[in-house]
Write a protein that holds these residues in place. Structure first.
Motif, mmCIF file in Angstrom:
data_model
loop_
_atom_site.group_PDB
_atom_site.id
_atom_site.type_symbol
_atom_site.label_atom_id
_atom_site.label_comp_id
_atom_site.label_asym_id
_atom_site.label_seq_id
_atom_site.Cartn_x
_atom_site.Cartn_y
_atom_site.Cartn_z
ATOM 1 N N GLY A 1 32.242 50.977 37.709
ATOM 2 C CA GLY A 1 32.658 51.058 39.105
ATOM 3 C C GLY A 1 33.492 52.300 39.352
ATOM 4 O O GLY A 1 34.229 52.745 38.474
ATOM 5 N N ASN A 2 33.352 52.843 40.555
ATOM 6 C CA ASN A 2 34.071 54.078 40.869
ATOM 7 C C ASN A 2 35.426 53.809 41.501
ATOM 8 O O ASN A 2 36.165 54.732 41.799
ATOM 9 N N ASN A 3 35.759 52.548 41.725
ATOM 10 C CA ASN A 3 37.082 52.249 42.266
ATOM 11 C C ASN A 3 37.567 50.896 41.775
ATOM 12 O O ASN A 3 37.529 49.904 42.506
ATOM 13 N N LYS A 4 38.002 50.863 40.518
ATOM 14 C CA LYS A 4 38.577 49.634 39.987
ATOM 15 C C LYS A 4 40.020 49.568 40.472
ATOM 16 O O LYS A 4 40.805 50.494 40.240
ATOM 17 N N THR A 5 40.368 48.491 41.141
ATOM 18 C CA THR A 5 41.738 48.362 41.619
ATOM 19 C C THR A 5 42.661 48.008 40.447
ATOM 20 O O THR A 5 42.190 47.606 39.375
ATOM 21 N N ASP A 6 43.960 48.136 40.660
ATOM 22 C CA ASP A 6 44.912 47.725 39.622
ATOM 23 C C ASP A 6 44.704 46.253 39.275
ATOM 24 O O ASP A 6 44.790 45.856 38.113
ATOM 25 N N ALA A 7 44.417 45.452 40.306
ATOM 26 C CA ALA A 7 44.177 44.022 40.071
ATOM 27 C C ALA A 7 42.926 43.818 39.208
ATOM 28 O O ALA A 7 42.909 42.962 38.318
ATOM 29 N N ASP A 8 41.879 44.609 39.450
ATOM 30 C CA ASP A 8 40.652 44.515 38.641
ATOM 31 C C ASP A 8 40.941 44.870 37.177
ATOM 32 O O ASP A 8 40.456 44.218 36.252
ATOM 33 N N ILE A 9 41.705 45.938 36.999
ATOM 34 C CA ILE A 9 42.005 46.422 35.641
ATOM 35 C C ILE A 9 42.767 45.346 34.877
ATOM 36 O O ILE A 9 42.455 45.018 33.733
#
Ligand SMILES: *Cc1c(COP(=O)(O)O)cnc(C)c1O
Length: 431
Positions: free
Chosen positions: A109-117
């Protein structure tokens, strides 16, 4: 027929995975998604066998879950020894609930959020495919806080333009994905990654696009990736252990589409990569490929019931079905071709050219145009073939249509794996 899991029985009915589709339509209602489990397993085995023979025993195909992300798929992928790629926390959640061993998962993904990480690390996702500098630093921060070393790959844009629809071409320099080799941004990102104490840089990843019929974009990608890896070794004295060349092999949707010999293709990509490694004196890396569409597309089929036929003299015949862009938005999005048949009248003459339309309030809500069918009558069953990939995965509730049910077919048995949404489901999040 375009796939060997399709046949016609004595009643003139279409059969899928050996099961009469009309009986399924009667039993479960329409619109209905069907899924042929053995076809999925067959494809997994082709990739497993061919990749190990082409690249070595440590090669691994990763199923790209975005093509069809449901719990049951992850059971099959676990049993087949596949890896997976995931692109969101929702896909991670689904794979975990499906019992998939997440150390074999790659997070894209090109935009993993901090929450995703954070969520991905909570769930032990094996590899992050890092898209850009900010993301790299966010991964490093989270890994530091947890005192772990996170394995990553760097996503690079190899500068390849495959001959496919522009919305599904992803590997060129001007792309929202990855860091371009051509502009030196990939090298800069690699340097930055090497310097991070809490990430372990395993290698590089690229994905050139989807629905690609030629082998050359893949052999080109393999060479460009090895060239880049050799360049990194020479300039930074750092050797990648893993190269991931992405997914994208095409699937025939129409009789006239070419049939890809996946094993032969993979063999050819393997040869190109080995030759390039030898030329650079570079050790053969662990290789990953990420097929999505070619694993599940022809394992799927959609059944609809015909509502009305509207003949407009001098123009065309519209045959309307009880689904449409909410269950299959791909014609509206990309003018995707599909094979459409009259499943309950397979032996009747196809004497009526029709536009198969959905039931939504949009003129663009079409399933397919220019389809020859027997003169359609209310209650006939229409089957759209090869809908396993990017159909349910892209489904919506537009016009408040409940998403269809999905039935798994295996060794002649039919099992409901996804119930039809109810009206209550439509309002369940409303407060
Ligand atoms: C979409 C995608 C895939 C799968 O592509 P298919 O055409 O379905 O094989 C694999 N890898 C990445 C990074 C993707 O975005």
């Amino acid at each position: 027929m375009i796939c060997d899991n399709i046949s016609i029985n004595a009643a003139g009915h279409l059969c899928f995975a050996g099961v009469d589709t009309i009986e399924l339509a009667n039993k479960y209602g329409t619109p209905l998604y069907l899924l042929d489990e053995n076809k999925i397993r067959e494809k997994c085995r082709i990739y497993q066998g061919a990749m190990k023979s082409a690249f070595g025993e440590d090669a691994l195909p990763l199923y790209a879950g975005k093509a069809l992300c449901i719990k049951d798929i992850y059971r099959i992928m676990r049993e087949e020894g596949m890896g997976i790629d995931v692109v969101s926390s929702g896909e991670i959640f689904t794979a975990v609930r499906g019992g998939f061993p997440m150390e074999r998962a790659y997070f894209h993904g090109n935009n993993k959020t901090d929450a995703d990480i954070s969520y991905a690390m909570d769930n032990g996702v094996g590899y992050f495919v890092c898209d850009n500098e900010e993301e790299l630093l966010a991964i490093e921060r989270e890994a530091t806080a947890r005192n772990i070393k996170q394995k990553i790959l760097i996503r690079v844009a190899p500068g390849i333009d495959p001959h496919t629809h522009k919305a599904i071409s992803t590997g060129s320099v001007d792309s929202k994905f990855g860091a371009a080799i051509e502009t030196e941004q990939a090298m800069t990102l690699v340097m930055l990654a090497i310097g991070q104490p809490h990430v372990s840089l395993e290698g590089i990843h690229c994905h050139v696009g989807s629905q690609i019929f030629e082998t050359q974009p893949f052999t080109d990608a393999a060479r460009i990736m090895v060239d880049f890896a050799a360049n990194v070794r020479d300039r930074l004295n750092f050797t990648f252990r893993e190269i991931n060349i992405g997914g994208g092999m095409g699937v025939p949707y129409l009789e006239e589409h070419p049939r890809i010999d996946y094993a032969a293709n993979i063999e050819e990509i393997g040869k190109a990569m080995r030759a390039c490694c030898e030329a650079h004196g570079f050790p053969m890396p662990r290789v990953r490929m990420e097929p999505g569409r070619s694993i599940v597309a022809d394992a799927g089929m959609t059944l609809y019931t015909v509502g009305t036929l509207k003949s407009i003299p001098g123009f065309r015949n519209y045959v309307s079905v009880d689904g449409g862009m909410p269950d299959n938005p791909r014609y509206a999005l990309y003018q995707s071709p599909y094979t459409v048949v009259m499943a309950d009248r397979m032996n009747d003459e196809c004497d009526t050219v029709c536009t198969v339309a959905g039931r939504c309030c949009e003129s663009g809500d079409l399933i397919q145009e220019g389809v020859a069918l027997p003169y359609p009558q209310r209650g006939n069953i229409i089957a759209v073939l090869t809908t396993g990939a990017y159909n349910y995965a892209m489904a919506s509730n537009y016009n408040r249509l409940p998403r269809p049910a999905m039935v798994r077919l295996c060794d002649g048995e039919d099992t409901l794996i996804l119930r039809r949404e109810t009206f209550e489901d439509l309002i369940r999040n409303e407060l």
